[in-house]
Design a protein around this motif. Sequence first.
Motif, mmCIF file in Angstrom:
data_model
loop_
_atom_site.group_PDB
_atom_site.id
_atom_site.type_symbol
_atom_site.label_atom_id
_atom_site.label_comp_id
_atom_site.label_asym_id
_atom_site.label_seq_id
_atom_site.Cartn_x
_atom_site.Cartn_y
_atom_site.Cartn_z
ATOM 1 N N LEU A 119 0.369 -36.868 -20.817
ATOM 2 C CA LEU A 119 0.537 -37.903 -21.841
ATOM 3 C C LEU A 119 1.939 -37.878 -22.439
ATOM 4 N N SER A 120 2.567 -36.695 -22.479
ATOM 5 C CA SER A 120 3.914 -36.568 -23.038
ATOM 6 C C SER A 120 4.991 -36.829 -21.988
ATOM 7 N N GLY A 121 4.596 -37.143 -20.754
ATOM 8 C CA GLY A 121 5.563 -37.417 -19.697
ATOM 9 C C GLY A 121 6.129 -36.171 -19.051
ATOM 10 N N GLY A 122 5.461 -35.023 -19.252
ATOM 11 C CA GLY A 122 5.958 -33.756 -18.736
ATOM 12 C C GLY A 122 5.434 -33.414 -17.357
ATOM 13 N N HIS A 123 5.793 -32.218 -16.901
ATOM 14 C CA HIS A 123 5.450 -31.755 -15.563
ATOM 15 C C HIS A 123 4.789 -30.378 -15.647
ATOM 16 N N PRO B 98 2.527 -16.859 -5.495
ATOM 17 C CA PRO B 98 3.365 -15.787 -6.062
ATOM 18 C C PRO B 98 4.552 -15.490 -5.162
ATOM 19 N N SER B 99 5.710 -15.247 -5.765
ATOM 20 C CA SER B 99 6.962 -15.120 -5.014
ATOM 21 C C SER B 99 7.005 -13.911 -4.092
ATOM 22 N N ASP B 100 6.070 -12.963 -4.264
ATOM 23 C CA ASP B 100 6.096 -11.802 -3.379
ATOM 24 C C ASP B 100 5.296 -12.028 -2.098
ATOM 25 N N LEU B 101 4.687 -13.212 -1.937
ATOM 26 C CA LEU B 101 3.986 -13.524 -0.695
ATOM 27 C C LEU B 101 4.991 -13.974 0.360
ATOM 28 N N SER B 102 4.649 -13.757 1.627
ATOM 29 C CA SER B 102 5.548 -14.124 2.717
ATOM 30 C C SER B 102 5.698 -15.638 2.801
ATOM 31 N N GLY B 103 6.896 -16.080 3.223
ATOM 32 C CA GLY B 103 7.152 -17.501 3.417
ATOM 33 C C GLY B 103 7.469 -18.264 2.149
ATOM 34 N N THR B 104 7.763 -17.566 1.051
ATOM 35 C CA THR B 104 8.086 -18.248 -0.203
ATOM 36 C C THR B 104 9.532 -17.971 -0.604
ATOM 37 N N SER B 105 10.093 -18.872 -1.407
ATOM 38 C CA SER B 105 11.429 -18.675 -1.958
ATOM 39 C C SER B 105 11.389 -19.003 -3.442
ATOM 40 N N LEU B 106 12.225 -18.360 -4.227
ATOM 41 C CA LEU B 106 12.223 -18.553 -5.668
ATOM 42 C C LEU B 106 12.732 -19.946 -6.031
ATOM 43 N N LEU B 107 12.100 -20.561 -7.031
ATOM 44 C CA LEU B 107 12.585 -21.834 -7.543
ATOM 45 C C LEU B 107 13.803 -21.578 -8.431
ATOM 46 N N PRO B 108 14.843 -22.398 -8.309
ATOM 47 C CA PRO B 108 16.034 -22.199 -9.152
ATOM 48 C C PRO B 108 15.727 -22.519 -10.613
ATOM 49 N N GLU B 109 16.499 -21.929 -11.525
ATOM 50 C CA GLU B 109 16.274 -22.143 -12.954
ATOM 51 C C GLU B 109 16.422 -23.618 -13.334
ATOM 52 N N SER B 110 17.312 -24.335 -12.672
ATOM 53 C CA SER B 110 17.498 -25.756 -12.979
ATOM 54 C C SER B 110 16.223 -26.551 -12.735
ATOM 55 N N GLN B 111 15.436 -26.112 -11.754
ATOM 56 C CA GLN B 111 14.175 -26.809 -11.485
ATOM 57 C C GLN B 111 13.055 -26.285 -12.378
ATOM 58 N N LEU B 112 13.006 -24.976 -12.579
ATOM 59 C CA LEU B 112 11.977 -24.408 -13.449
ATOM 60 C C LEU B 112 12.037 -25.019 -14.842
ATOM 61 N N ASP B 113 13.262 -25.259 -15.339
ATOM 62 C CA ASP B 113 13.415 -25.770 -16.699
ATOM 63 C C ASP B 113 12.905 -27.193 -16.839
ATOM 64 N N ARG B 114 12.732 -27.891 -15.735
ATOM 65 C CA ARG B 114 12.211 -29.259 -15.793
ATOM 66 C C ARG B 114 10.691 -29.280 -15.947
ATOM 67 N N PHE B 115 10.035 -28.178 -15.644
ATOM 68 C CA PHE B 115 8.585 -28.117 -15.848
ATOM 69 C C PHE B 115 8.289 -27.852 -17.319
ATOM 70 N N THR B 116 7.391 -28.633 -17.878
ATOM 71 C CA THR B 116 7.046 -28.491 -19.292
ATOM 72 C C THR B 116 6.228 -27.240 -19.526
ATOM 73 N N ILE B 117 5.199 -27.035 -18.711
ATOM 74 C CA ILE B 117 4.325 -25.866 -18.876
ATOM 75 C C ILE B 117 4.066 -25.217 -17.524
ATOM 76 N N SER B 118 3.614 -23.984 -17.570
ATOM 77 C CA SER B 118 3.135 -23.305 -16.358
ATOM 78 C C SER B 118 1.993 -22.384 -16.742
ATOM 79 N N PHE B 119 1.110 -22.140 -15.784
ATOM 80 C CA PHE B 119 -0.014 -21.233 -16.011
ATOM 81 C C PHE B 119 -0.662 -20.869 -14.685
ATOM 82 N N SER B 120 -1.526 -19.894 -14.738
ATOM 83 C CA SER B 120 -2.404 -19.555 -13.621
ATOM 84 C C SER B 120 -3.830 -19.878 -14.043
#
Length: 293
Positions: free
Chosen positions: A28-32, A141-163
């Motif tokens: 509703l707030s237009g976030g990600h 999770p970043s310690d699983l095979s075949g994954t790469s870390l998301l850059p901070e510039s992209q992480l900052d665009r996400f409004t919230i995160s959770f598991s």
Amino acid sequence: MYEKLIKDIQKKIIGNEFKIKISIATILSGGHILIEDLPGTGKTTFAKSLTAAMNLEFKRIQFTSDLLPSDIVGYTYLKNDNFVINKGPIFTNIVLADELNRASPKTQSAFLESMEEKTVTIDKETFNLPNPFSVIATQNPSDLSGTSLLPESQLDRFTISFSLEELNKEQRIELLKNEHNNLDINSDFKFDQNVNEINKVNVNRNVIEYIDNISEHIKTNYSNTHISPRCLKQTINLAKSLSYLNSSKYVTYQEIKDVIPYVLRHRLNIVEKKEFYSFIDEVLNKVPFPDGK
């Protein structure tokens, strides 16, 4: 009304009631939204159920190591001596970026413009995305095979995160009965009407000052942490949406305390995930309310 909306989503999703609620507030707030969890824990089902209940158009992109940016935003091609634009799956209300961190950094960056500007550029021509537009991304999770870390510039665009919450025995049995998967979601939710009401929610100067004080406390005591102005603005917008869901006409300190853990979880790399919530509790206990209440 929102109790019904949450119950509609819980026809497919067991538990996670507050995470459903704050996800509704985020859209509703237009976030990600960024959902991080192990494979097979219901991340994709969560995103699809949320979108269906809010009556929004939905598209899913499965991220793989060979996915290209043009597979997301679209491309031009020659037809009858004319160049034609073929728009990609990002042109929708809710796009599910499934297992986002399995793709290359170049492909991940295809979301940067759309998540910030709500536009997409294809061969120097810029297009507006539908309104509303939100990204729900899942990552392993970043310690699983075949994954790469998301850059901070992209992480900052996400409004919230959770598991997603770990289910108890009764909830697991209910899930394994397979009854939830066979239920359809029928909702009369109207997005525009609710957004207009959210814009009327008041934010007192003391509440804004409280958010800024939390940011200053973290930056002063943890100098290698970056809390961006974008992050603070997202916090205010999300708190307004949550206040509206709580049937309040103004934002209280409690809404700020409720959203802060979700807003900061993917932005603080100074603490381990398992220690994050005790860290946030410590910060909130040390930062006083501006009016002394």
